[in-house]
Design an enzyme around this catalytic site. Structure first.
Site: not given
Length: 383
Positions: A122, A127, A130
């Site tokens: 993370r 991002q 994810d």
């Protein structure tokens, strides 16, 4: 390079690893994309949608996977699927590696390089890759809808000539991605929302969405978050104090949604049978952690059970209940990660094996389980 997108063999998995949008993007990287017929149907994607985007449709999985350099999936390939995979193929999926050593060994024996998308670090750069966030966001939204379906009253306050319907009280336990979306959704539907979490940063996030934060805010609470943003396991003393606060709060709630998960561990028990029994008949609990053992005593995976008039909802694969929304997000996560493995000039595979994202997600390679968290311990190694 050939990329295969097979249909998921698990009948409970309606999502798919590529969409027409990502097929176009993959083709732009120089890939030949082959999709198994019907792979996207449960996500509302027709074979003709894929062909219009430039993919070829294969009649069955063996044809799609034959000679494929890359396989894009939702779930980890089953052992009987692996015989169809080319040795050395890259496989990107949600691998569910914890406690599944035999499945990891099977992938190693098949010679594939497997990447667990849920282990993506993370960090800012990752991002857009994810999958936990993209899918949990939808799970939080769906949890509120599932709760409202089982609840026998309206959620917003309604004032009529015949009287006033009070707003429902909704309590969200765990203010991560799923919990925050559940808060926002319940608020949009007009409920009075409270939430709890052991991470101090969650308090401000909860308040920003218009909900009230409920927690024992002692010194341990102030140190209850890891460097990567996950909740730390709390001491027995803290858990007892928090449980007492929650137990009192629960008695006034109509809907409770639990979302607490700790990577690599059984889901923490948040609600005991006594807590459930204290709630009013007609109340609803949605346990989003039911697939990891559950946050709620009495929840059953894949079932809606009723205990003394309180319904406990334990649906499996909640993001998959919104497959037409979940698949495009998931497919884009896969594409964004795979794109880092391609040389744009030569339009060929060029995996950077020392890249931090690759090292964080790579489970098996060259016939072995290579991830440090899952590789077999060598004899004499420290325990």
């Amino acid at each position: 390079m050939k990329i295969a997108v097979p249909a998921e063999v698990d009948p409970g998995e309606p999502r798919v690893g590529a969409t027409p949008d990502t097929v176009k993007r993959l083709a732009g990287l120089g890939a030949e994309v082959v999709v198994e017929t019907g792979a996207g149907l449960k996500s509302g994607i027709l074979d003709s949608d894929y062909t219009a985007a430039g993919a070829t449709i294969a009649a069955h999985a063996a044809e799609a996977l034959s000679g494929a350099d890359v396989v894009l999936k939702v779930r980890r390939p089953a052992e009987d699927e692996l015989s169809l995979y080319k040795s050395g193929a890259l496989v990107l999926a949600i691998m569910d590696p914890y406690g599944n050593d035999a499945a990891l060994e099977a992938m190693a024996r098949a010679g594939v390089s497997s990447f667990a998308m849920e282990l993506m670090p993370r960090i800012t750069r990752a991002q857009v890759m994810d999958v936990l966030s993209s899918q949990a966001n939808l799970a939080g939204y769906r949890a509120v809808l599932d709760a409202s379906y089982e609840f026998s009253r309206a959620l917003p306050q309604m004032m009529t000539a015949a009287g006033t319907v009070p707003a429902a009280r909704v309590f969200i336990m765990g203010a991560g991605v799923a919990g925050l979306q559940a808060i926002a959704t319940a608020r949009r539907l007009g409920a009075i929302v409270t939430a709890t979490d052991v991470r101090p940063a969650a308090k401000e996030q909860v308040a920003s969405l218009g909900a009230k934060f409920i927690a024992v805010e002692d010194e341990e609470f102030k140190q209850a978050e890891t460097a990567t943003g996950y909740a730390k396991p709390m001491s027995a003393e803290y858990q007892a104090k928090q449980a007492a606060l929650v137990a009192d709060h629960l008695k006034k709630q109509d809907i409770v949604i639990t979302t607490a998960l700790i990577p690599g561990r059984q889901a923490p028990r948040l609600l005991t049978a006594e807590m459930v029994a204290s709630m009013r008949p007609g109340s609803v609990i949605v346990d989003l952690a039911v697939e990891r053992g559950g946050n709620v005593e009495g929840s059953l995976a894949g079932e809606v059970v009723e205990v003394n008039g309180v319904k406990i909802v334990g649906h499996l694969n909640v993001p998959g209940r919104l497959a037409a929304s979940a698949s495009p997000l998931y497919a884009k996560n896969l594409f964004n990660f795979f794109e880092t493995m391609v040389d744009k000039d030569s339009k060929s595979l060029a995996v950077k094996w020392d890249d931090e994202l690759v090292k964080a997600t790579l489970l098996t390679r060259n016939g072995a389980v290579v991830h440090p968290n899952f590789a077999p311990k060598t004899e004499g190694a420290a325990q």
